[in-house]
Structure formats: structure tokens, C-alpha cells
Design an enzyme around this catalytic site. Structure first.
Site, PDB file in Angstrom:
ATOM      1  N   ASP A 162       0.870  -1.179   0.000  1.00 50.36           N
ATOM      2  CA  ASP A 162       0.000   0.000   0.000  1.00 50.36           C
ATOM      3  C   ASP A 162       0.906   1.228   0.000  1.00 50.36           C
ATOM      4  O   ASP A 162       1.637   1.459   0.964  1.00 50.36           O
ATOM      5  CB  ASP A 162      -0.890  -0.017   1.240  1.00 50.36           C
ATOM      6  CG  ASP A 162      -1.808   1.194   1.347  1.00 50.36           C
ATOM      7  OD1 ASP A 162      -1.682   2.143   0.529  1.00 50.36           O
ATOM      8  OD2 ASP A 162      -2.668   1.209   2.259  1.00 50.36           O
ATOM      9  N   TYR A 167      -7.996  15.838  -7.170  1.00 51.61           N
ATOM     10  CA  TYR A 167      -7.081  15.092  -8.049  1.00 51.61           C
ATOM     11  C   TYR A 167      -6.034  16.025  -8.656  1.00 51.61           C
ATOM     12  O   TYR A 167      -4.834  15.718  -8.647  1.00 51.61           O
ATOM     13  CB  TYR A 167      -7.893  14.412  -9.147  1.00 51.61           C
ATOM     14  CG  TYR A 167      -7.091  13.525 -10.060  1.00 51.61           C
ATOM     15  CD1 TYR A 167      -6.664  12.266  -9.633  1.00 51.61           C
ATOM     16  CD2 TYR A 167      -6.759  13.920 -11.354  1.00 51.61           C
ATOM     17  CE1 TYR A 167      -5.922  11.439 -10.475  1.00 51.61           C
ATOM     18  CE2 TYR A 167      -6.025  13.101 -12.201  1.00 51.61           C
ATOM     19  CZ  TYR A 167      -5.610  11.860 -11.751  1.00 51.61           C
ATOM     20  OH  TYR A 167      -4.889  11.048 -12.587  1.00 51.61           O
ATOM     21  N   LYS A 198      -1.965  15.987  -8.148  1.00 51.58           N
ATOM     22  CA  LYS A 198      -1.077  15.785  -9.292  1.00 51.58           C
ATOM     23  C   LYS A 198      -0.183  17.005  -9.538  1.00 51.58           C
ATOM     24  O   LYS A 198       0.957  16.859  -9.990  1.00 51.58           O
ATOM     25  CB  LYS A 198      -1.885  15.449 -10.542  1.00 51.58           C
ATOM     26  CG  LYS A 198      -2.550  14.076 -10.490  1.00 51.58           C
ATOM     27  CD  LYS A 198      -1.527  12.937 -10.417  1.00 51.58           C
ATOM     28  CE  LYS A 198      -2.178  11.573 -10.570  1.00 51.58           C
ATOM     29  NZ  LYS A 198      -1.195  10.472 -10.551  1.00 51.58           N
ATOM     30  N   THR A 236      -7.982   2.635 -20.692  1.00 54.37           N
ATOM     31  CA  THR A 236      -7.884   1.671 -19.604  1.00 54.37           C
ATOM     32  C   THR A 236      -9.262   1.537 -18.961  1.00 54.37           C
ATOM     33  O   THR A 236     -10.191   2.278 -19.309  1.00 54.37           O
ATOM     34  CB  THR A 236      -6.886   2.169 -18.528  1.00 54.37           C
ATOM     35  OG1 THR A 236      -7.426   3.356 -17.923  1.00 54.37           O
ATOM     36  CG2 THR A 236      -5.513   2.451 -19.113  1.00 54.37           C
TER      37      THR A 236
END
Length: 240
Positions: free
Chosen positions: A54, A138, A142, A173
Site C-alpha cells: 500500500d 485530483y 497531481k 484503460t
């Protein structure tokens, strides 16, 4: 020369494509993730070492580095989409933990034993280079990854190590599939229209192929990229 390569988040998507490509190039590949069944599926008899880990847990990451690696790709990531007013503190912390803290822990541990010629690569995103109306957590995480990469690059340059980021747009994906399905359900669109909306920011008008991200990683990991350091390589058809 056979290199030792570590790829976090190797159980699916970009991580799976990366792992198989490096293994097929005769590198000794270790993949990590939270699900051993997914890691074994990635391996598929290719001789990879599968390690359960993890990236948000310091001890778990440290245990991956019982030997040094020549190439380390911090690929594990994720996040919750939603407008800022709907993002909970738990959503925020979870997104930063896997994307930013996970990259920090991976790179820090990697540098303990990495020698000259070593390559650190972060799988970032076009969200490292721009914002978006439903990706505040997010994008923040990033953007942080890119700041980390640029700072580490300056620290390791004189050691003959490079640190770079790859910033893909939407890649073909399961994550892109889920995004298209969510758009389809939310707006009542046909499948083709939903996918078109997902990729509307890409001037080429299609999803990025995993092989195109792999090619960027293979270049950054190569000896020929020894003077590419602290760079954010956009694989997005000109989106950014």
C-alpha cells in the site's frame, strides 16, 4: 544489461502495460499493489516478482526496497471526481495520500539504494498541468507530484539519477471506460457520444493508447534520456 525495475500500481491499466513491456525487454520487473490476484494476472507467467503493498503506508513501501532498483515508476494513483463543495475531507485526504504521499514515500525509499544511471518516473497526468471543474482534489495532488518531481530532479542530478513525470490525457484503460460510462448514465448519451465527451479536450479526438505511455516511460528510463531531468512529458495529443 538487465535492470531491476519497480512499478507500483502494477495490477491494472497503465501499470500492467508498463510491467509487461519492461519484462518483455528482459528487465527484472517487480510489481506492487493491494491485490495479489491482479498482480499475478499482470505477470501471466512472465517471471515478475509480485509484492503486495500500500503506497500510502510508510512501512509497506519501505518493505519493497529490501534490494535496490535501477528504475522506479510511481504509478499507483486514484481519486474522487466531484465539485469542491461535494468533496469530503476524507475524499481529499485519500486522494492526496495515494497520489502525492505515495509518490513521496516511493521516491524517498528508492533513493536509499539507487546508484548512478537510476531513473525515477512519476505517472502524473494532464491534471498536473491544468485544472478542471470536477477534479479539484485530483488536480491538486497531481500538481503536487509535479512539484515533487522538479525538486527531486535538482537534488539527484549530480548523482547521475534523473526524475521525471509523464502526464497522459485519458488513456484507454478501465478507468477511462468507467468515466465514459458515468458520462453516458449522467447525460443519457449513446456510448459513442459519451466517449467523445470524455476525450473532447484531446485535439486528436481519441483516447491515448497504453502503448504510447509505455513508449514515453521506456524513453525516460533509457540511457539516451540522461539529460532529461525534471521534465513533465505530456502524452495528450496537444491537450496541454
Amino acid at each position: 544489461m538487465t535492470r531491476r525495475v519497480l512499478i507500483t500500481g502494477g495490477g491494472s491499466g497503465i501499470g500492467r502495460a508498463l510491467a509487461r513491456a519492461f519484462a518483455e525487454a528482459d528487465d527484472k520487473v517487480t510489481i506492487s499493489g493491494r491485490r495479489m490476484d491482479a498482480l499475478r494476472e499482470t505477470d501471466g507467467g512472465r517471471g515478475m516478482e509480485c509484492r503486495k503493498a500500500d503506497v500510502t503506508d510508510e512501512a509497506s513501501v519501505a518493505a519493497l526496497f529490501d534490494a535496490s532498483f535501477d528504475v522506479v515508476i510511481a504509478n499507483a494513483g486514484g481519486g474522487t471526481a466531484g465539485r469542491l463543495r461535494n468533496i469530503t475531507l476524507e475524499d481529499w485526504n485519500r486522494t492526496l495520500a495515494v497520489n502525492l504521499t505515495g509518490t513521496f514515500l516511493t521516491f524517498r525509499a528508492a533513493l536509499e539504494g539507487m546508484g548512478a544511471g537510476g531513473r525515477l518516473i512519476a505517472m502524473a497526468s494532464t491534471a498536473s498541468l491544468k485544472g478542471g471543474p470536477t477534479i479539484a482534489a485530483y488536480a491538486a495532488s497531481k500538481h503536487g507530484v509535479l512539484g515533487l518531481v522538479r525538486s527531486v530532479a535538482l537534488e539527484v542530478a549530480k548523482r547521475g539519477i534523473t526524475c521525471n513525470a509523464i502526464c497522459p490525457g485519458f488513456v484507454d484503460t478501465p478507468l477511462a471506460e468507467a468515466a465514459a460510462q458515468a458520462v453516458q448514465e449522467r447525460y443519457g448519451l449513446e456510448r459513442a457520444a459519451a466517449e467523445a465527451r470524455v476525450v473532447e479536450g484531446n485535439p486528436v479526438g481519441r483516447l491515448v493508447a497504453p502503448s504510447e505511455v509505455v513508449a514515453a516511460a521506456r524513453f525516460l528510463a533509457s540511457p539516451e534520456a540522461s539529460m532529461v531531468n525534471g521534465h513533465a512529458l505530456s502524452v495528450s495529443g496537444g491537450e496541454v
